[in-house]
Design a protein around this motif. Structure first.
Motif, PDB file in Angstrom:
ATOM      1  N   MET A  15      52.860  25.963  70.731  1.00 44.89           N
ATOM      2  CA  MET A  15      52.242  25.942  72.039  1.00 44.89           C
ATOM      3  C   MET A  15      51.063  24.978  72.002  1.00 44.89           C
ATOM      4  SD  MET A  15      52.343  29.992  72.827  1.00 44.89           S
ATOM      5  CE  MET A  15      51.755  29.867  74.479  1.00 44.89           C
ATOM      6  N   ALA A  17      48.771  24.280  74.041  1.00 45.82           N
ATOM      7  CA  ALA A  17      47.517  24.819  74.577  1.00 45.82           C
ATOM      8  C   ALA A  17      46.768  25.628  73.534  1.00 45.82           C
ATOM      9  CB  ALA A  17      47.796  25.683  75.806  1.00 45.82           C
ATOM     10  N   GLN A  33      54.325  38.759  75.284  1.00 45.11           N
ATOM     11  CA  GLN A  33      54.804  37.836  76.315  1.00 45.11           C
ATOM     12  C   GLN A  33      55.331  38.649  77.483  1.00 45.11           C
ATOM     13  OE1 GLN A  33      57.495  34.876  74.864  1.00 45.11           O
ATOM     14  NE2 GLN A  33      58.121  34.248  76.898  1.00 45.11           N
ATOM     15  N   ILE A  59      47.482  32.886  77.904  1.00 38.01           N
ATOM     16  CA  ILE A  59      47.932  31.568  78.319  1.00 38.01           C
ATOM     17  C   ILE A  59      48.910  31.795  79.458  1.00 38.01           C
ATOM     18  CG2 ILE A  59      49.069  29.425  77.666  1.00 38.01           C
ATOM     19  CD1 ILE A  59      48.186  30.000  74.783  1.00 38.01           C
ATOM     20  N   GLN A  61      51.062  30.288  82.904  1.00 34.69           N
ATOM     21  CA  GLN A  61      51.666  29.113  83.533  1.00 34.69           C
ATOM     22  C   GLN A  61      51.322  29.188  85.017  1.00 34.69           C
ATOM     23  OE1 GLN A  61      53.358  26.849  81.683  1.00 34.69           O
ATOM     24  NE2 GLN A  61      53.772  25.525  83.396  1.00 34.69           N
ATOM     25  N   GLN A  65      51.084  24.159  85.046  1.00 37.86           N
ATOM     26  CA  GLN A  65      50.331  23.820  83.842  1.00 37.86           C
ATOM     27  C   GLN A  65      49.949  25.080  83.073  1.00 37.86           C
ATOM     28  OE1 GLN A  65      46.675  21.931  85.168  1.00 37.86           O
ATOM     29  NE2 GLN A  65      46.728  23.120  87.040  1.00 37.86           N
ATOM     30  N   GLN A  66      49.760  24.918  81.759  1.00 35.69           N
ATOM     31  CA  GLN A  66      49.310  26.037  80.950  1.00 35.69           C
ATOM     32  C   GLN A  66      47.800  26.149  81.078  1.00 35.69           C
ATOM     33  OE1 GLN A  66      50.703  25.302  76.975  1.00 35.69           O
ATOM     34  NE2 GLN A  66      52.631  26.346  77.363  1.00 35.69           N
ATOM     35  N   VAL A  68      44.616  28.179  79.499  1.00 32.91           N
ATOM     36  CA  VAL A  68      44.128  29.035  78.419  1.00 32.91           C
ATOM     37  C   VAL A  68      42.921  29.800  78.929  1.00 32.91           C
ATOM     38  CG1 VAL A  68      43.208  29.113  76.066  1.00 32.91           C
ATOM     39  CG2 VAL A  68      44.955  27.411  76.675  1.00 32.91           C
TER      40      VAL A  68
END
Length: 118
Positions: A15, A17, A33, A59, A61, A65-66, A68
């Motif tokens: 990942m 990010a 997740q 994190i 979406q 965009q990701q 953090v």
């Protein structure tokens, strides 16, 4: 979607990010997740990460965009705030329910309501 808990070395996570977090490569992480389905059918995938040192990250979406986020103080439940001041997202939740806000910490606007973890 699905939920799982997994303890993995940082190096095993692919990942980009995560690189922003400056977590040592030999640290073991616990991850969860999930995906929230919000009003208007908007889906928001989120990975929650807990480090051995006690830091909690999310994190998400959002807007393609990701983002953090670091866990911050909350009166009840969970609250995560973006590390990037140019993308000031917040994720608030309790149990399987959540909402997402955007803007300055003291005056963020709700952008997604009625989010439920699948």
């Amino acid at each position: 979607m699905f939920r799982f808990i997994l303890a993995v070395p940082v190096a095993a996570l692919a990942m980009p990010a995560l690189a922003e977090t400056a977590v040592p490569a030999d640290t073991t992480l616990s991850t969860i997740q999930t995906e929230y389905t919000c009003e208007r059918g908007v889906r928001v995938p989120v990975v929650f990460i807990n480090t051995e040192a006690g830091e909690s990250l999310a994190i998400a979406q959002l807007d393609g965009q990701q983002v953090v986020m670091t866990q911050v103080v909350s009166g009840s439940g969970m609250r995560y705030r973006s590390r990037d001041e140019n993308r000031p997202y917040e994720l608030h939740g309790k149990g399987n329910d959540a909402l997402i806000a955007y803007g300055p910490q003291e005056n963020a606007d709700l952008i997604l309501r009625d989010c439920v973890s699948n």
